[in-house]
Motif scaffolding. Structure first.
Motif, PDB file in Angstrom:
ATOM      1  N   ASP A  67       6.755 -12.875  -7.293  1.00  0.00           N
ATOM      2  CA  ASP A  67       5.652 -11.948  -7.537  1.00  0.00           C
ATOM      3  C   ASP A  67       4.932 -11.643  -6.225  1.00  0.00           C
ATOM      4  O   ASP A  67       4.721 -12.542  -5.389  1.00  0.00           O
ATOM      5  CB  ASP A  67       4.653 -12.547  -8.526  1.00  0.00           C
ATOM      6  N   VAL A  68       4.542 -10.395  -6.048  1.00  0.00           N
ATOM      7  CA  VAL A  68       3.815 -10.005  -4.833  1.00  0.00           C
ATOM      8  C   VAL A  68       2.518  -9.312  -5.245  1.00  0.00           C
ATOM      9  O   VAL A  68       2.485  -8.558  -6.219  1.00  0.00           O
ATOM     10  CB  VAL A  68       4.660  -9.077  -3.940  1.00  0.00           C
ATOM     11  N   PRO A  69       1.442  -9.555  -4.523  1.00  0.00           N
ATOM     12  CA  PRO A  69       0.165  -8.898  -4.834  1.00  0.00           C
ATOM     13  C   PRO A  69       0.135  -7.496  -4.229  1.00  0.00           C
ATOM     14  O   PRO A  69       0.947  -7.162  -3.349  1.00  0.00           O
ATOM     15  CB  PRO A  69      -0.858  -9.818  -4.154  1.00  0.00           C
ATOM     16  N   PRO A  70      -0.800  -6.658  -4.674  1.00  0.00           N
ATOM     17  CA  PRO A  70      -0.920  -5.324  -4.074  1.00  0.00           C
ATOM     18  C   PRO A  70      -1.566  -5.381  -2.699  1.00  0.00           C
ATOM     19  O   PRO A  70      -2.204  -6.377  -2.331  1.00  0.00           O
ATOM     20  CB  PRO A  70      -1.802  -4.576  -5.082  1.00  0.00           C
ATOM     21  N   ASP A  78      10.039 -12.057   1.202  1.00  0.00           N
ATOM     22  CA  ASP A  78       9.689 -11.588  -0.143  1.00  0.00           C
ATOM     23  C   ASP A  78      10.856 -10.892  -0.839  1.00  0.00           C
ATOM     24  O   ASP A  78      10.762 -10.579  -2.037  1.00  0.00           O
ATOM     25  CB  ASP A  78       8.515 -10.606  -0.075  1.00  0.00           C
ATOM     26  N   THR A 102       3.963  -1.389   2.010  1.00  0.00           N
ATOM     27  CA  THR A 102       2.885  -1.990   1.225  1.00  0.00           C
ATOM     28  C   THR A 102       2.891  -1.450  -0.197  1.00  0.00           C
ATOM     29  O   THR A 102       2.702  -0.238  -0.396  1.00  0.00           O
ATOM     30  CB  THR A 102       1.521  -1.691   1.871  1.00  0.00           C
ATOM     31  N   ARG A 105       0.367  -1.707  -6.069  1.00  0.00           N
ATOM     32  CA  ARG A 105       0.096  -2.396  -7.339  1.00  0.00           C
ATOM     33  C   ARG A 105       0.897  -3.687  -7.350  1.00  0.00           C
ATOM     34  O   ARG A 105       1.873  -3.841  -6.607  1.00  0.00           O
ATOM     35  CB  ARG A 105       0.480  -1.516  -8.531  1.00  0.00           C
ATOM     36  N   ALA A 106       0.468  -4.628  -8.182  1.00  0.00           N
ATOM     37  CA  ALA A 106       1.167  -5.911  -8.274  1.00  0.00           C
ATOM     38  C   ALA A 106       2.569  -5.694  -8.851  1.00  0.00           C
ATOM     39  O   ALA A 106       2.750  -4.944  -9.816  1.00  0.00           O
ATOM     40  CB  ALA A 106       0.372  -6.875  -9.144  1.00  0.00           C
TER      41      ALA A 106
END
Length: 312
Positions: A67-70, A78, A102, A105-106
């Protein structure tokens, strides 16, 4: 002498024939050599063979390793490459294509990446074009076609105006035709890149979502920008019904094919609407004014719930 040589030669030939016959008899009685026994293939060998064959038909796809954050640039740690038989349209095929970009959104681990993964906007914003607006409409079992609406359906918005002191003639009309249903309750359709706006659900979750859809009290429609004010007025001044259009019209297929009919929808709405002033509880239609022998179309000016006709 010749007879003696002949006899000797005959004897030698006889002995040779006897020897050859005996040797042939001995050879024919020997058992055949045993057939070679096939060695059973080890499981590892079979797996390697199958994997090699499959690798030749698979294509690389960039997938998130976790999982990656926004708002955080992606690094090589990643990302990972997975080889798939069917490559999703528009997916990235090299890790270098995603490093340093980038997401806005998550994103969950296991999500395959495309250029749309790095675009801004929520689910509804990614389901409409620039000339459309997403507008929520309150519904019940009657207004919402007995709860049978689904994202992707097309509906006509019907308006019924009762007769009262401010509206001398009751009417029923199509306020806005051919609106695309974006969402029913919390069930969303597809975004403009063809991917589901909601994450994949398990079988149990889909059953629960269908139950919530049947009991939904809101429907989100894609309204052309020019008809947005009319749609808002229609929701306030009368009783609405959503009439489902036939799928045989292929409107959704034409939409995905890039066939934009917003202007046609607007023209149809303008030609079919009966006394637009009634939408704002006006007293009635104003007749066009004439000037210099020509006819000029009156311009409707809306102030709150009052409508006046002015001729330029």
């Amino acid at each position: 002498m010749n007879s003696r040589v002949t006899m000797i030669l005959a004897g030698l030939l006889l002995l040779g024939a006897v020897f050859v016959g005996y040797w042939g008899l001995v050879v024919s009685r020997q058992p055949p050599p045993p057939a070679p026994v096939a060695q059973p293939a080890t499981p590892g060998t079979v797996e390697k063979t199958v994997a090699t064959a499959e690798d030749q038909t698979r294509q690389p796809v960039v997938v998130l390793a976790h999982d990656v954050p926004p708002f955080v640039a992606l690094s090589a740690a990643d990302l990972t490459l997975e080889r798939l038989r069917t490559v999703p349209p528009g997916s990235l095929t090299s890790i270098d294509q995603a490093v340093g970009r980038t997401p806005w959104r998550a994103l969950a681990g296991g999500t395959w990446l495309s250029d749309e993964s790095f675009t801004t906007g929520g689910a509804l914003a990614r389901m409409i074009h620039p000339d459309e607006r997403a507008l929520a409409v309150a519904v019940d079992e009657v207004i919402g076609a007995a709860g049978q609406l689904s994202p992707g359906d097309y509906v006509d918005v019907l308006l019924f105006l009762r007769q009262d002191a401010t509206n001398l003639q009751q009417s029923a009309q199509i306020a806005v035709p051919a609106m695309r249903v974006l969402a029913v309750g919390d069930q969303l359709g597809l975004t403009n890149d063809g991917k589901p706006a909601s994450p994949a659900l398990s079988a149990d979750e889909r059953i629960k979502q269908d139950q919530r859809r049947l009991a939904a009290r809101t429907v989100v429609l894609a309204v052309p920008e020019q008809l947005l004010s009319r749609m808002m007025l229609a929701t306030q001044v009368g009783t609405l019904r959503l009439a489902v259009r036939s799928s045989e019209e292929q409107r959704l297929a034409r939409y995905w094919a890039g066939d934009q009919d917003s202007q046609a929808t607007i023209d149809a709405a303008n030609s079919n609407l009966f006394q637009f002033t009634q939408l704002a509880l006006g007293s009635g239609p104003a007749s066009p004014a004439t000037h210099g022998g020509g006819t000029r179309r009156a311009v409707e000016v809306i102030r709150g719930n009052q409508v006046t006709q002015q001729t330029p």
